[in-house]
Design a protein around this motif. Sequence first.
Motif, PDB file in Angstrom:
ATOM      1  N   ARG A 251       0.050  11.237   5.868  1.00  0.00           N
ATOM      2  CA  ARG A 251      -0.474   9.575   6.550  1.00  0.00           C
ATOM      3  C   ARG A 251      -2.075   9.931   6.577  1.00  0.00           C
ATOM      4  NH1 ARG A 251       4.471   8.195   8.232  1.00  0.00           N
ATOM      5  NH2 ARG A 251       4.358   8.697  10.424  1.00  0.00           N
ATOM      6  N   ARG A 252      -1.750  11.383   7.124  1.00  0.00           N
ATOM      7  CA  ARG A 252      -3.547  11.796   7.404  1.00  0.00           C
ATOM      8  C   ARG A 252      -4.468  12.526   6.324  1.00  0.00           C
ATOM      9  NH1 ARG A 252      -4.167  14.835  13.439  1.00  0.00           N
ATOM     10  NH2 ARG A 252      -3.277  12.936  15.185  1.00  0.00           N
ATOM     11  N   GLU A 254      -3.265  11.762   3.047  1.00  0.00           N
ATOM     12  CA  GLU A 254      -3.556  10.736   2.577  1.00  0.00           C
ATOM     13  C   GLU A 254      -4.456   9.552   2.790  1.00  0.00           C
ATOM     14  OE1 GLU A 254      -0.372   8.246   2.621  1.00  0.00           O
ATOM     15  OE2 GLU A 254       0.877   9.648   0.355  1.00  0.00           O
ATOM     16  N   ALA A 255      -4.948   9.494   3.861  1.00  0.00           N
ATOM     17  CA  ALA A 255      -6.285   9.056   4.972  1.00  0.00           C
ATOM     18  C   ALA A 255      -7.042   9.200   4.459  1.00  0.00           C
ATOM     19  CB  ALA A 255      -5.723   8.444   5.832  1.00  0.00           C
ATOM     20  N   ARG A 256      -7.432  10.753   4.381  1.00  0.00           N
ATOM     21  CA  ARG A 256      -8.026  12.315   3.857  1.00  0.00           C
ATOM     22  C   ARG A 256      -8.707  12.041   2.527  1.00  0.00           C
ATOM     23  NH1 ARG A 256      -8.473  17.649   6.889  1.00  0.00           N
ATOM     24  NH2 ARG A 256      -8.356  16.507   8.892  1.00  0.00           N
ATOM     25  N   SER A 257      -8.055  11.513   1.837  1.00  0.00           N
ATOM     26  CA  SER A 257      -7.717  12.153   0.520  1.00  0.00           C
ATOM     27  C   SER A 257      -8.783  10.318   0.047  1.00  0.00           C
ATOM     28  CB  SER A 257      -6.149  12.407   0.027  1.00  0.00           C
ATOM     29  OG  SER A 257      -6.700  12.308  -1.672  1.00  0.00           O
ATOM     30  N   ALA A 258      -7.852   9.017   0.736  1.00  0.00           N
ATOM     31  CA  ALA A 258      -9.049   8.361   0.227  1.00  0.00           C
ATOM     32  C   ALA A 258     -10.108   7.965   0.394  1.00  0.00           C
ATOM     33  CB  ALA A 258      -7.744   7.171   0.613  1.00  0.00           C
ATOM     34  N   LYS A 259     -10.656   8.705   1.872  1.00  0.00           N
ATOM     35  CA  LYS A 259     -12.201   8.305   2.281  1.00  0.00           C
ATOM     36  C   LYS A 259     -12.513   9.509   1.488  1.00  0.00           C
ATOM     37  CE  LYS A 259     -14.503   9.141   6.603  1.00  0.00           C
ATOM     38  NZ  LYS A 259     -14.168   9.822   7.978  1.00  0.00           N
TER      39      LYS A 259
END
Length: 261
Positions: A251-252, A254-259
Motif C-alpha cells: 500500500r505504501r 502504491e501510494a508513493r507511485s501514485a504520488k
Amino acid sequence: MAMTRRQRVRAIRAVQYAVLIALLLAIVLAADWGELRRAFFDAEVARSLFPDIITTALVNTVVYTLLGFGFGLVLGVVLALMRLSQVPPYRWLAVAYIEFFRGVPALLVFIALGFGVPLAFQVALDRHVTVMLALGLVGAAYIAETMRAGIQAVPKGQMEAARSLGMSHGRAMASIIIPQAFRIVLPPLTNELVLLTKDSSLVYLLGLSLDQYELSKFGRDALNQHRSLTPILVAGVCYLIITVPLGQLVRRLEARSAKAR
C-alpha cells in the motif's frame, strides 16, 4: 416531508450498521465460548509451540519463500524479455511457458519435482533446491507477465533516447528500461511474494525432517499431538506476521507511485 438525498443515504447506512451489529450480537450470543477457548485458545498448548514455531517453522517458511521468489524473479525477467522479443520462437516459448504454469496447480509442480523428476532421471535433488524450483517455476509465470506490463509502461522515448546516445538495445534495456519497469511493478511483485509465502505450505508434500518444517506442517503435526486446533491458529498468526507487513509495504509503494505520477 420527503427526505433529501443525503438523508436517504444516512438512513440506509444506519440500517446497514444496525443489521451488522445485530448479526454480530447474534453470533456472539450463540457461540459456545468455553468450547471455542478449549479448541482454539489453549494457552498451555500455545506455550508448548514456542520457540520452535518461530526459530524453525517461521524461519524455514521465510527461507523457502525467498528462494522461490529469487529464482522466479530472475526467470520471470528472462521470460518477459522473451515475450517482447522480435524473434518469434522466443515469443512462442515464453507464451507456452507462461500459459502452462499459470494453468497448472502448484501442487502438481511440487509432486512432479519431488517425485517425478527423481524417478525419471535417477537424481536426488536437495530439499531446498526442489522448493526453490517448484515455487520459482510457478511464480516466474506470473512475474513474467507483471514485468512485461512494466516494461511496456516505460515511455518509448526512453529507449529512443538511449539508442541515440549510442547504447546497444541490450544495454539500454539493462540500464534504462528494466530499472524503471521495476519501480512501476514493485507493488504487484510484492503481492506475488505474499502469494508465494502461502504457497510454501505445499512443501509438506516432499516429506520433511523436524528441522525442515514450515508453518503449516508444524501446525498440523502439533494438532495431531495435542488434539487441539490451537497450533493451527498460532501458525496462522505467524503467517500474518509475514504477510501483513508485506501488505502494508504494498500500500505504501502504491501510494508513493501514485504520488510520483
